[in-house]
Scaffold this motif. Sequence first.
Motif, PDB file in Angstrom:
ATOM      1  N   PRO A  51       0.824  -1.358  -0.090  1.00  0.00           N
ATOM      2  CA  PRO A  51      -0.020   0.041  -0.002  1.00  0.00           C
ATOM      3  C   PRO A  51       0.809   1.275   0.098  1.00  0.00           C
ATOM      4  O   PRO A  51       0.234   2.288  -0.438  1.00  0.00           O
ATOM      5  CB  PRO A  51      -1.121  -0.172   1.368  1.00  0.00           C
ATOM      6  N   ASP A  52       2.207   1.290   0.550  1.00  0.00           N
ATOM      7  CA  ASP A  52       3.238   2.372   0.352  1.00  0.00           C
ATOM      8  C   ASP A  52       4.114   2.260  -0.350  1.00  0.00           C
ATOM      9  O   ASP A  52       4.911   3.013  -0.223  1.00  0.00           O
ATOM     10  CB  ASP A  52       3.273   2.789   1.862  1.00  0.00           C
ATOM     11  N   GLY A  53       3.898   1.041  -1.449  1.00  0.00           N
ATOM     12  CA  GLY A  53       5.157   1.193  -2.303  1.00  0.00           C
ATOM     13  C   GLY A  53       5.519  -0.417  -2.157  1.00  0.00           C
ATOM     14  O   GLY A  53       5.073  -1.139  -1.552  1.00  0.00           O
ATOM     15  N   PRO A  54       6.543  -0.930  -2.931  1.00  0.00           N
ATOM     16  CA  PRO A  54       6.850  -2.153  -3.155  1.00  0.00           C
ATOM     17  C   PRO A  54       7.734  -2.460  -1.866  1.00  0.00           C
ATOM     18  O   PRO A  54       8.612  -1.537  -1.366  1.00  0.00           O
ATOM     19  CB  PRO A  54       7.694  -2.303  -4.485  1.00  0.00           C
ATOM     20  N   ARG A 108       7.865  -1.850   5.952  1.00  0.00           N
ATOM     21  CA  ARG A 108       7.834  -0.332   6.345  1.00  0.00           C
ATOM     22  C   ARG A 108       8.307  -0.037   7.965  1.00  0.00           C
ATOM     23  O   ARG A 108       8.121  -0.736   8.840  1.00  0.00           O
ATOM     24  CB  ARG A 108       6.387   0.012   6.303  1.00  0.00           C
ATOM     25  N   GLY A 109       8.887   1.095   7.831  1.00  0.00           N
ATOM     26  CA  GLY A 109       9.796   1.451   8.909  1.00  0.00           C
ATOM     27  C   GLY A 109      11.171   1.299   8.877  1.00  0.00           C
ATOM     28  O   GLY A 109      11.961   1.744   9.612  1.00  0.00           O
ATOM     29  N   SER A 110      11.644   0.619   7.993  1.00  0.00           N
ATOM     30  CA  SER A 110      13.047   0.326   7.721  1.00  0.00           C
ATOM     31  C   SER A 110      13.685   1.734   7.110  1.00  0.00           C
ATOM     32  O   SER A 110      13.152   2.388   6.453  1.00  0.00           O
ATOM     33  CB  SER A 110      13.271  -0.866   6.797  1.00  0.00           C
ATOM     34  N   THR A 111      15.009   1.887   7.554  1.00  0.00           N
ATOM     35  CA  THR A 111      15.484   2.874   6.895  1.00  0.00           C
ATOM     36  C   THR A 111      16.103   2.372   5.472  1.00  0.00           C
ATOM     37  O   THR A 111      16.093   1.332   5.002  1.00  0.00           O
ATOM     38  CB  THR A 111      16.998   3.071   7.872  1.00  0.00           C
ATOM     39  N   ARG A 118       9.946   5.170   5.909  1.00  0.00           N
ATOM     40  CA  ARG A 118      10.583   5.167   7.458  1.00  0.00           C
ATOM     41  C   ARG A 118       9.454   5.251   8.316  1.00  0.00           C
ATOM     42  O   ARG A 118       9.313   4.978   9.633  1.00  0.00           O
ATOM     43  CB  ARG A 118      11.553   6.089   7.787  1.00  0.00           C
ATOM     44  N   THR A 119       8.498   6.353   7.961  1.00  0.00           N
ATOM     45  CA  THR A 119       7.340   6.822   8.869  1.00  0.00           C
ATOM     46  C   THR A 119       6.153   6.189   8.725  1.00  0.00           C
ATOM     47  O   THR A 119       5.029   6.686   9.023  1.00  0.00           O
ATOM     48  CB  THR A 119       7.109   8.288   8.729  1.00  0.00           C
ATOM     49  N   ALA A 120       6.147   4.946   7.770  1.00  0.00           N
ATOM     50  CA  ALA A 120       4.527   4.562   7.357  1.00  0.00           C
ATOM     51  C   ALA A 120       4.249   3.443   8.389  1.00  0.00           C
ATOM     52  O   ALA A 120       4.639   2.438   8.471  1.00  0.00           O
ATOM     53  CB  ALA A 120       4.805   4.037   5.779  1.00  0.00           C
ATOM     54  N   TYR A 121       3.481   3.740   9.284  1.00  0.00           N
ATOM     55  CA  TYR A 121       2.973   3.082  10.261  1.00  0.00           C
ATOM     56  C   TYR A 121       1.295   2.923  10.202  1.00  0.00           C
ATOM     57  O   TYR A 121       0.553   3.039  11.211  1.00  0.00           O
ATOM     58  CB  TYR A 121       3.214   3.403  11.626  1.00  0.00           C
ATOM     59  N   GLY A 122       0.822   2.782   8.968  1.00  0.00           N
ATOM     60  CA  GLY A 122      -0.820   3.359   8.955  1.00  0.00           C
ATOM     61  C   GLY A 122      -1.568   2.164   9.766  1.00  0.00           C
ATOM     62  O   GLY A 122      -2.789   2.456  10.085  1.00  0.00           O
ATOM     63  N   GLY A 126       4.060  -2.023  14.739  1.00  0.00           N
ATOM     64  CA  GLY A 126       4.203  -3.385  14.518  1.00  0.00           C
ATOM     65  C   GLY A 126       3.345  -4.416  13.804  1.00  0.00           C
ATOM     66  O   GLY A 126       3.511  -5.002  12.809  1.00  0.00           O
ATOM     67  N   LEU A 127       1.957  -3.802  13.641  1.00  0.00           N
ATOM     68  CA  LEU A 127       0.935  -4.441  12.746  1.00  0.00           C
ATOM     69  C   LEU A 127       1.191  -4.001  11.340  1.00  0.00           C
ATOM     70  O   LEU A 127       0.895  -4.913  10.482  1.00  0.00           O
ATOM     71  CB  LEU A 127      -0.429  -3.847  13.365  1.00  0.00           C
ATOM     72  N   THR A 128       1.835  -2.830  11.214  1.00  0.00           N
ATOM     73  CA  THR A 128       2.099  -2.577   9.758  1.00  0.00           C
ATOM     74  C   THR A 128       3.138  -3.480   9.227  1.00  0.00           C
ATOM     75  O   THR A 128       3.162  -3.863   8.150  1.00  0.00           O
ATOM     76  CB  THR A 128       2.638  -0.903   9.873  1.00  0.00           C
TER      77      THR A 128
END
Length: 323
Positions: A51-54, A108-111, A118-122, A126-128
């Motif tokens: 949803p936020d990219g590959p 998502r959340g990885s550098t 890095r800030t995608a926690y929609g 953890g659940l993201t």
Amino acid sequence: APHQGDEVHYLWTDTATPPRMRSTAGTRLPELATLPVPTPGRHRELWTPGPDGPVHTLLSTPDPTTGRRPPLVFLVHGGPADHDRDAYDPEVHSLVASGFAVARVNYRGSTGYGPRWRTAYGAGVGLTQVADLVAVRADLLRRGLARADAIGLWGTSWGGYLALLALGTRPDLWQAGVAVKPVADCAAAYRTGTPALRALDERLFGGTPDAVPERYARSSPLHYAAEVRAPLLVIAATLDAKCPPGQVRSYLDALRQAGAAHESMWLETGHDGYTGAHHVAVLRRAMGFLDQHLRRAPAAHRTPRPSRDGVSGGTGPSGAPGS
């Protein structure tokens, strides 16, 4: 490291090659310690739509010996402000040499993939990230690169937290799990952890456990401990300030009360700074556990027999069974 003139000395590595010293000027540099045999396996990268990219995955597979797909281990990185690289990793080497495929997912959340990633926690803390692991699992099955009946999780620190959360929120997808020095209860870890980690939690959750208790509960493995179905090995440290031992013990108590088959191993260390002996002990215990539950036992006969207190072969800090 810069040297006189324009010369630079540097280390070069990829997943298949341990680090080597090189020079931009071609200077002969000392050889680093090398492995006695070539690094095994085949290594590739995959991209899974999200949803936020590959989602980027580094996949390592053993050299084929039979027509059957090998068991697969998701080796989940910590952080979350970190990412897996196309670089030599001794745990990947050990798993591939032992006949396991390894997937390293930069959820998502990885550098390394920009500030939006890095800030995608929609879906929540953890659940993201679990959603990304689940999506990559499905993608690997669609591509014929894994078997649905032989997939495990192995993570350390935040990676151990994601392993516990995935086992509890999607218990039907995994056949084994290993969590090393994990966050197991988000609220308790906040209250007994370090100031730096409390600040990180407040940023990720949008407040303290007193301000937004429902967010901490929803993202806490403890909340889902009774749902865990796959055999689980938890390795924790008695002196751990980042993932304190008390919240791990509470999680183990919840597993016991639910009758979930699990083992535990305690180290007399802090969160960081393994000795060589501790590293080898963890590697051997985790590898043996994954081998037992992902390869040796057929899927239909893989239910462990818990001991009287619900723990399968666990040992405590003093070596006593059932901790």
